[in-house]
Design a protein around this motif. Structure first.
Motif, PDB file in Angstrom:
ATOM      1  N   VAL A 396       0.849  -1.209   0.000  1.00  0.00           N
ATOM      2  CA  VAL A 396       0.000   0.000   0.000  1.00  0.00           C
ATOM      3  C   VAL A 396       0.884   1.258   0.000  1.00  0.00           C
ATOM      4  O   VAL A 396       0.579   2.244  -0.665  1.00  0.00           O
ATOM      5  N   THR A 397       1.999   1.182   0.715  1.00  0.00           N
ATOM      6  CA  THR A 397       2.913   2.340   0.760  1.00  0.00           C
ATOM      7  C   THR A 397       3.420   2.701  -0.640  1.00  0.00           C
ATOM      8  O   THR A 397       3.326   3.852  -1.061  1.00  0.00           O
ATOM      9  N   VAL A 398       3.944   1.731  -1.367  1.00  0.00           N
ATOM     10  CA  VAL A 398       4.492   2.081  -2.695  1.00  0.00           C
ATOM     11  C   VAL A 398       3.395   2.405  -3.704  1.00  0.00           C
ATOM     12  O   VAL A 398       3.626   3.170  -4.639  1.00  0.00           O
ATOM     13  N   GLN A 399       2.218   1.840  -3.482  1.00  0.00           N
ATOM     14  CA  GLN A 399       1.102   2.213  -4.362  1.00  0.00           C
ATOM     15  C   GLN A 399       0.745   3.685  -4.190  1.00  0.00           C
ATOM     16  O   GLN A 399       0.488   4.384  -5.165  1.00  0.00           O
ATOM     17  N   MET A 400       0.708   4.113  -2.939  1.00  0.00           N
ATOM     18  CA  MET A 400       0.303   5.497  -2.687  1.00  0.00           C
ATOM     19  C   MET A 400       1.429   6.490  -2.919  1.00  0.00           C
ATOM     20  O   MET A 400       1.209   7.591  -3.397  1.00  0.00           O
ATOM     21  N   SER A 459      -6.916   6.925   3.833  1.00  0.00           N
ATOM     22  CA  SER A 459      -6.886   6.049   2.673  1.00  0.00           C
ATOM     23  C   SER A 459      -5.910   4.885   2.887  1.00  0.00           C
ATOM     24  O   SER A 459      -6.206   3.732   2.562  1.00  0.00           O
ATOM     25  N   PHE A 460      -4.742   5.196   3.453  1.00  0.00           N
ATOM     26  CA  PHE A 460      -3.738   4.162   3.708  1.00  0.00           C
ATOM     27  C   PHE A 460      -4.301   3.081   4.629  1.00  0.00           C
ATOM     28  O   PHE A 460      -4.212   1.880   4.338  1.00  0.00           O
ATOM     29  N   LEU A 461      -4.907   3.512   5.744  1.00  0.00           N
ATOM     30  CA  LEU A 461      -5.413   2.531   6.718  1.00  0.00           C
ATOM     31  C   LEU A 461      -6.630   1.786   6.167  1.00  0.00           C
ATOM     32  O   LEU A 461      -6.828   0.604   6.452  1.00  0.00           O
ATOM     33  N   TYR A 462      -7.428   2.496   5.359  1.00  0.00           N
ATOM     34  CA  TYR A 462      -8.573   1.842   4.712  1.00  0.00           C
ATOM     35  C   TYR A 462      -8.072   0.665   3.869  1.00  0.00           C
ATOM     36  O   TYR A 462      -8.576  -0.453   3.975  1.00  0.00           O
ATOM     37  N   GLN A 463      -7.085   0.919   3.048  1.00  0.00           N
ATOM     38  CA  GLN A 463      -6.576  -0.126   2.148  1.00  0.00           C
ATOM     39  C   GLN A 463      -5.820  -1.206   2.904  1.00  0.00           C
ATOM     40  O   GLN A 463      -5.940  -2.392   2.599  1.00  0.00           O
ATOM     41  N   LEU A 464      -5.025  -0.776   3.895  1.00  0.00           N
ATOM     42  CA  LEU A 464      -4.212  -1.744   4.640  1.00  0.00           C
ATOM     43  C   LEU A 464      -5.092  -2.763   5.375  1.00  0.00           C
ATOM     44  O   LEU A 464      -4.901  -3.974   5.251  1.00  0.00           O
ATOM     45  N   VAL A 465      -6.077  -2.250   6.123  1.00  0.00           N
ATOM     46  CA  VAL A 465      -6.925  -3.145   6.921  1.00  0.00           C
ATOM     47  C   VAL A 465      -7.734  -4.059   6.000  1.00  0.00           C
ATOM     48  O   VAL A 465      -7.911  -5.250   6.270  1.00  0.00           O
ATOM     49  N   LYS A 466      -8.174  -3.496   4.893  1.00  0.00           N
ATOM     50  CA  LYS A 466      -8.934  -4.308   3.941  1.00  0.00           C
ATOM     51  C   LYS A 466      -8.053  -5.430   3.396  1.00  0.00           C
ATOM     52  O   LYS A 466      -8.486  -6.577   3.293  1.00  0.00           O
ATOM     53  N   SER A 467      -6.830  -5.103   3.048  1.00  0.00           N
ATOM     54  CA  SER A 467      -5.997  -6.149   2.474  1.00  0.00           C
ATOM     55  C   SER A 467      -5.611  -7.196   3.526  1.00  0.00           C
ATOM     56  O   SER A 467      -5.409  -8.360   3.190  1.00  0.00           O
ATOM     57  N   LEU A 468      -5.566  -6.810   4.788  1.00  0.00           N
ATOM     58  CA  LEU A 468      -5.233  -7.777   5.845  1.00  0.00           C
ATOM     59  C   LEU A 468      -6.417  -8.659   6.230  1.00  0.00           C
ATOM     60  O   LEU A 468      -6.257  -9.635   6.962  1.00  0.00           O
ATOM     61  N   SER A 469      -7.603  -8.253   5.757  1.00  0.00           N
ATOM     62  CA  SER A 469      -8.790  -9.015   6.175  1.00  0.00           C
ATOM     63  C   SER A 469      -9.599  -9.520   4.981  1.00  0.00           C
ATOM     64  O   SER A 469     -10.701 -10.030   5.150  1.00  0.00           O
ATOM     65  N   SER A 470      -9.043  -9.361   3.783  1.00  0.00           N
ATOM     66  CA  SER A 470      -9.741  -9.892   2.608  1.00  0.00           C
ATOM     67  C   SER A 470      -9.523 -11.388   2.523  1.00  0.00           C
ATOM     68  O   SER A 470      -8.440 -11.864   2.835  1.00  0.00           O
ATOM     69  N   PRO A 471     -10.561 -12.115   2.107  1.00  0.00           N
ATOM     70  CA  PRO A 471     -10.404 -13.572   1.995  1.00  0.00           C
ATOM     71  C   PRO A 471      -9.220 -13.925   1.096  1.00  0.00           C
ATOM     72  O   PRO A 471      -9.016 -13.312   0.060  1.00  0.00           O
ATOM     73  N   GLN A 472      -8.433 -14.902   1.562  1.00  0.00           N
ATOM     74  CA  GLN A 472      -7.275 -15.318   0.774  1.00  0.00           C
ATOM     75  C   GLN A 472      -7.667 -16.507  -0.085  1.00  0.00           C
ATOM     76  O   GLN A 472      -8.571 -17.242   0.249  1.00  0.00           O
ATOM     77  N   ASN A 473      -6.915 -16.688  -1.160  1.00  0.00           N
ATOM     78  CA  ASN A 473      -7.211 -17.851  -2.008  1.00  0.00           C
ATOM     79  C   ASN A 473      -6.771 -19.121  -1.323  1.00  0.00           C
ATOM     80  O   ASN A 473      -5.733 -19.205  -0.769  1.00  0.00           O
TER      81      ASN A 473
END
Ligand SMILES: [Zn+2]
Length: 473
Positions: A396-400, A459-473
């Motif tokens: 998320v850091t390098v994306q932003m 925005s950073f925390l929104y994306q970070l928390v979402k990516s840490l809690s999104s269902p994994q494959n």
């Protein structure tokens, strides 16, 4: 911890390089849509404008304001908890339910603030003022921005119907800044552990750094030093000052303190500081670059030169003990019967209290100087460097901010993370809120953070928390 593994630095670097390439092609989403920004700002304003200092305010109305907003957004009463060590020191805990496939993440922010006197400030500390690109007010940086962002983002996830694979728990807590026995995190661990039990916690303590107007580093705080306070005392029978003798309490204490001032604990690195100095070296184009590389490799000369270059680097490379208070004597014309000093130690997480106490005793090496530990230290282990979090936060850091690096950090101060680490919940300081290196006003007058940094943090925390809690494959 079963989900964590030692960070493989090389693979992490490759990952960051890949993320960097991806980021070059994906447009950066540095702030959320206007309606979400407005909500976060409204909550922030509401929190700032409720005084919540230890003696002049209360955290309860802040916790209640958050609870009211969550319930209005559809969170059921059963998922919103209010409670605390006293009626003025309430905490809020809210749970956003996921599928429960993985253990919850705890999102923490404290809602008390350091006191602020209107006379000392050039603006009202309890009014959120937006001026010249900054948000001013007590708690704008420490820690009501993160508190407001956690609540705004949780409301947004609910609105979207985001399907998390783990529960997200937000806790807004009392009295991190100290003052009395009402610390919210300590209280919750003791009384309602089940409400906040989590695989790990995200907290304050790691922010971004702006240097010469440019975003440079995003810090992820992994560990903190812990505190030990000692009282040194020398007692003497005293006497008339017209008849001095060699054995004098003040001189004895002074000699012991001089030995302490000449002493330094051994320099060393740990998993976190090794990585920190290695990455800082890569950002440094100046003369200290090689010293930083050597310090990261644990080479003595490099560590010595780095420690000498900056007090904060010295404090990262060793346990420190320093005299902070002094008292002695009872009359201008009497030999002192008592001389005493307070010594404040900031201890590396890997150094034990016994080790520090013994080392101090050896340095003082005078059995007339009594060394007393003032209170039991709250020692927390370092949180392990967690690959899942490093990867997501790095991405998320390098994306932003494609130019910015994410660097793990050990802070030399202390946050509520110590209670959680002791209780077995690894805690990481991360915000994505960038502040100028030379403009950190936490606890001081005219506290402020850049307006843009607040929305970027959201925005950073929104994306970070979402990516840490999104269902994994
Ligand atoms: Zn704080």
């Amino acid at each position: 911890m079963k989900k964590c593994r030692m960070l493989k630095i090389t693979s992490h670097r490759i990952f960051l390089a890949l993320a960097f390439l991806c980021a070059a092609t994906v447009p950066a989403q540095t702030t959320r849509p206007d309606a979400e920004k407005q909500l976060a700002r409204d909550i922030y304003k509401q929190f700032i404008e409720i005084p919540s200092g230890f003696t002049t305010g209360s955290t309860t109305p802040v916790a209640e304001a958050a609870a009211a907003r969550l319930k209005a957004a559809g969170f059921p009463d059963s998922d919103v908890f209010l409670g605390g060590a006293s009626h003025k020191k309430q905490n809020l805990v809210v749970r956003y339910h996921g599928t429960g496939k993985r253990k919850p993440i705890l999102l923490l922010a404290h809602i008390d603030v350091v006191e602020a006197n209107r006379e000392d400030w050039s603006l009202d500390p309890f009014v959120l003022t937006e001026k010249d690109g900054y948000f001013y007010g007590r708690g704008t940086g420490d820690d009501k921005a993160q508190a407001a962002i956690w609540i705004a983002n949780l409301i947004q996830y609910k609105k979207e119907g985001f399907a998390a694979d783990r529960d997200l728990i937000v806790a807004l807590t009392a009295d991190e800044e100290g003052g009395g026995p009402f610390n919210g995190v300590e209280w919750l661990i003791k009384n309602h552990r089940e409400l906040i039990d989590a695989e790990y916690c995200l907290n304050e303590g790691g922010h971004g750094e702006i240097v010469d107007g440019k975003h440079l580093v995003n810090y992820l705080q992994v560990s903190e030093k812990y505190v030990m306070n000692f009282r040194l005392e020398v007692h003497n029978k005293g006497g008339h000052s017209s008849l001095p003798v060699a054995d004098n309490a003040i001189y004895r204490l002074a000699a012991a303190l001089t030995r302490l001032s000449d002493f330094g604990f051994p320099l060393k690195t740990n998993e976190v500081t090794k990585e920190y100095f290695g990455q800082i070296a890569e950002l440094d184009s100046g003369a200290s670059r090689l010293d930083l590389v050597h310090a990261s490799e644990g080479r003595l000369q490099g560590m010595q030169r780095v420690a000498a270059a900056a007090p904060v680097w010295n404090a990262m490379l060793r346990t420190t003990c320093v005299a902070t208070r002094l008292e002695g004597g009872h009359a201008i014309n009497a030999l002192p019967q008592l001389a005493a000093a307070t010594v404040n130690c900031r201890v590396l997480p890997e150094d034990s209290p016994q080790y520090v106490e013994e080392a101090l005793g050896k340095v003082i090496s005078d059995d007339q100087v009594i060394v007393k530990l003032m209170e039991q230290p709250g020692r927390g282990p370092a949180s392990p460097i967690l690959a899942e979090l490093m990867d997501a936060a790095g991405y998320v850091t390098v994306q932003m901010w494609p130019e910015v690096r994410l660097i793990p950090d050990m802070v030399t101060g202390a946050t509520d993370g110590r209670y959680l680490r002791v209780a077995g919940i690894p805690t990481y300081g991360i915000q994505g809120i960038f502040i100028d290196r030379n403009d950190i006003r936490f606890h001081g007058r005219d506290e402020r953070i850049p307006v843009e940094s607040f929305y970027e943090g959201q925005s950073f925390l929104y994306q970070l928390v979402k990516s840490l809690s999104s269902p994994q494959n």
